[in-house]
Design a protein around this motif. Structure first.
Motif, PDB file in Angstrom:
ATOM      1  N   TYR A   1      35.942 -25.668  -9.127  1.00  0.00           N
ATOM      2  CA  TYR A   1      35.587 -24.636 -10.094  1.00  0.00           C
ATOM      3  C   TYR A   1      36.348 -24.861 -11.391  1.00  0.00           C
ATOM      4  O   TYR A   1      37.556 -25.129 -11.390  1.00  0.00           O
ATOM      5  CB  TYR A   1      35.917 -23.252  -9.530  1.00  0.00           C
ATOM      6  CG  TYR A   1      35.710 -22.114 -10.509  1.00  0.00           C
ATOM      7  CD1 TYR A   1      34.435 -21.606 -10.744  1.00  0.00           C
ATOM      8  CD2 TYR A   1      36.787 -21.558 -11.189  1.00  0.00           C
ATOM      9  CE1 TYR A   1      34.232 -20.560 -11.641  1.00  0.00           C
ATOM     10  CE2 TYR A   1      36.611 -20.511 -12.082  1.00  0.00           C
ATOM     11  CZ  TYR A   1      35.326 -20.019 -12.308  1.00  0.00           C
ATOM     12  OH  TYR A   1      35.130 -18.992 -13.190  1.00  0.00           O
ATOM     13  N   SER A   2      35.631 -24.748 -12.496  1.00  0.00           N
ATOM     14  CA  SER A   2      36.245 -24.870 -13.811  1.00  0.00           C
ATOM     15  C   SER A   2      35.948 -23.611 -14.611  1.00  0.00           C
ATOM     16  O   SER A   2      34.788 -23.213 -14.765  1.00  0.00           O
ATOM     17  CB  SER A   2      35.678 -26.099 -14.547  1.00  0.00           C
ATOM     18  OG  SER A   2      36.179 -26.171 -15.866  1.00  0.00           O
ATOM     19  N   SER A   3      36.981 -22.968 -15.103  1.00  0.00           N
ATOM     20  CA  SER A   3      36.819 -21.726 -15.852  1.00  0.00           C
ATOM     21  C   SER A   3      36.320 -22.013 -17.266  1.00  0.00           C
ATOM     22  O   SER A   3      36.736 -22.989 -17.901  1.00  0.00           O
ATOM     23  CB  SER A   3      38.156 -20.989 -15.914  1.00  0.00           C
ATOM     24  OG  SER A   3      38.045 -19.802 -16.662  1.00  0.00           O
TER      25      SER A   3
ATOM     26  N   GLY B   1      31.513 -17.779 -17.622  1.00  0.00           N
ATOM     27  CA  GLY B   1      31.671 -17.316 -16.248  1.00  0.00           C
ATOM     28  C   GLY B   1      32.144 -18.385 -15.286  1.00  0.00           C
ATOM     29  O   GLY B   1      32.277 -18.142 -14.094  1.00  0.00           O
ATOM     30  N   GLY B   2      32.360 -19.583 -15.805  1.00  0.00           N
ATOM     31  CA  GLY B   2      32.859 -20.664 -14.963  1.00  0.00           C
ATOM     32  C   GLY B   2      31.763 -21.593 -14.494  1.00  0.00           C
ATOM     33  O   GLY B   2      30.582 -21.225 -14.447  1.00  0.00           O
ATOM     34  N   THR B   3      32.145 -22.809 -14.151  1.00  0.00           N
ATOM     35  CA  THR B   3      31.206 -23.837 -13.710  1.00  0.00           C
ATOM     36  C   THR B   3      31.712 -24.474 -12.437  1.00  0.00           C
ATOM     37  O   THR B   3      32.912 -24.743 -12.296  1.00  0.00           O
ATOM     38  CB  THR B   3      31.053 -24.929 -14.797  1.00  0.00           C
ATOM     39  OG1 THR B   3      30.597 -24.324 -16.013  1.00  0.00           O
ATOM     40  CG2 THR B   3      30.062 -25.994 -14.365  1.00  0.00           C
ATOM     41  N   ILE B   4      30.813 -24.686 -11.502  1.00  0.00           N
ATOM     42  CA  ILE B   4      31.151 -25.410 -10.275  1.00  0.00           C
ATOM     43  C   ILE B   4      30.667 -26.839 -10.435  1.00  0.00           C
ATOM     44  O   ILE B   4      29.481 -27.082 -10.702  1.00  0.00           O
ATOM     45  CB  ILE B   4      30.514 -24.757  -9.041  1.00  0.00           C
ATOM     46  CG1 ILE B   4      31.060 -23.345  -8.855  1.00  0.00           C
ATOM     47  CG2 ILE B   4      30.778 -25.590  -7.792  1.00  0.00           C
ATOM     48  CD1 ILE B   4      30.412 -22.571  -7.712  1.00  0.00           C
ATOM     49  N   LEU B   5      31.577 -27.797 -10.268  1.00  0.00           N
ATOM     50  CA  LEU B   5      31.284 -29.213 -10.469  1.00  0.00           C
ATOM     51  C   LEU B   5      31.314 -29.968  -9.148  1.00  0.00           C
ATOM     52  O   LEU B   5      32.094 -29.650  -8.244  1.00  0.00           O
ATOM     53  CB  LEU B   5      32.297 -29.840 -11.432  1.00  0.00           C
ATOM     54  CG  LEU B   5      32.359 -29.232 -12.844  1.00  0.00           C
ATOM     55  CD1 LEU B   5      33.545 -29.803 -13.603  1.00  0.00           C
ATOM     56  CD2 LEU B   5      31.062 -29.499 -13.588  1.00  0.00           C
TER      57      LEU B   5
END
Length: 310
Positions: A205-207, A211-215
């Motif tokens: 997870y990257s903030s 709302g943040g991104t899941i990579l």
């Protein structure tokens, strides 16, 4: 492709269809074998069980195209497997790797897996889903003359609908990628995306301000194959299934796990024996066929049990 209904019109009146109807009648009837709705769980492999897996699995086509594009952009990759096979369209190499895997030799599978994980590393789960969805909706099967979304087996889609109409919760438990199947599972099979169990890559997870991104990471979370299938089924569902359907040696533990001392249960093994309408092969299913004969699993002949395939 058949609609998701409660009928089995694409099934010929043979031993397989009779076994399915008898099983559902016992599990859902008013007799002593009645099973409460919350315990009516059915699990299905996907490749070769719910949709066509030859001449290569559909997700493999998706990944190989990405690997070929990577090799096109980076000449150094053209000498490394699996980029070399993808760039040269040497699908025989991939077929051999899969054959070795089903025979118990995973030495080259690890090489293939490295490429599979690298193919979509660093992109968000949303980007991956959009790419998978677009690929499945726009790409033609290489030999059948139909789009990939038209390669689901009509009798199996009908079986899913038949079970659903009788109170079953259907799940996909596939060696294929969970996130590859999710975009189309509801539309194609009537199976909600949260009931898709499959292999998965590690995620991070990257903030950010949105709302943040899941990579996706270039490492595996788990491979949902062989003994992992019953483990993932139990971890996810918390019930031993009443019905399981598969088609290969990798499905043996899942089929074996679908056994009860006090409830009706049914194990289905799809046999691909129809060269005219689909494909004819037993490679990768030899041990499963032996287990079926020994343990009384119901073998579903594509040629003899299905009046239509797609």
């Amino acid at each position: 492709m058949s609609d998701v209904t409660g009928s089995l019109t694409s099934w010929r009146d043979g031993a397989a269809r009779q076994a399915i109807v008898a099983f559902v009648s016992r599990a859902c009837g008013d007799g002593p074998d009645h099973v409460p709705v919350e315990e009516r769980v059915a699990v299905f492999d996907n490749d070769g069980t719910l949709w066509c897996e030859k001449p290569l699995p559909i997700q493999a086509d998706f990944i190989l195209r990405r690997l070929a594009a990577m090799a096109e952009a980076d000449p150094e990759l053209r000498e490394r497997q699996p980029w070399k096979a993808a760039y040269e369209r040497d699908y025989g190499w991939l077929g051999q790797v899969l054959a070795e895997h089903y025979a118990g030799d995973d030495s080259n599978v690890r090489i293939l897996l490295g490429g599979v994980l690298a193919a979509h590393s660093g992109i968000s789960v949303d980007e991956f889903e959009a790419a998978a969805d677009s690929f499945l909706r726009t790409t033609q099967h290489p030999t059948l003359g139909r789009g990939y979304l038209q390669c689901a087996y009509a009798p199996m889609v009908e079986l899913l609908g038949y079970l659903k109409a009788n109170g079953f919760s259907n799940y996909i438990a596939s060696g294929g990628g969970r996130d590859f199947m999710r975009p189309i599972s509801e539309e194609l099979y009537g199976i909600p995306r949260d009931r898709v169990i499959g292999s998965a890559t590690a995620l991070e997870y990257s903030s950010d301000d949105s709302g943040g991104t899941i990579l996706r990471k270039a490492e595996a979370d788990y491979l949902d194959e062989g003994p992992q299938k019953p483990i993932r089924i139990w971890s996810r569902i918390g019930h031993r299934p009443l019905l399981a359907a598969g088609n290969s040696n990798g499905d043996i533990p899942m089929l074996a796990f679908t056994q009860h001392a006090d409830k009706p249960f049914l194990r289905l093994l799809v046999l691909h024996d129809d060269v005219e309408r689909e494909f004819d092969y037993t490679s990768g299913a030899e041990q499963a066929l032996e287990q079926a004969a020994t343990n009384g699993w119901t073998v579903v002949s594509v040629k003899n049990d299905w009046s239509t395939v797609f």
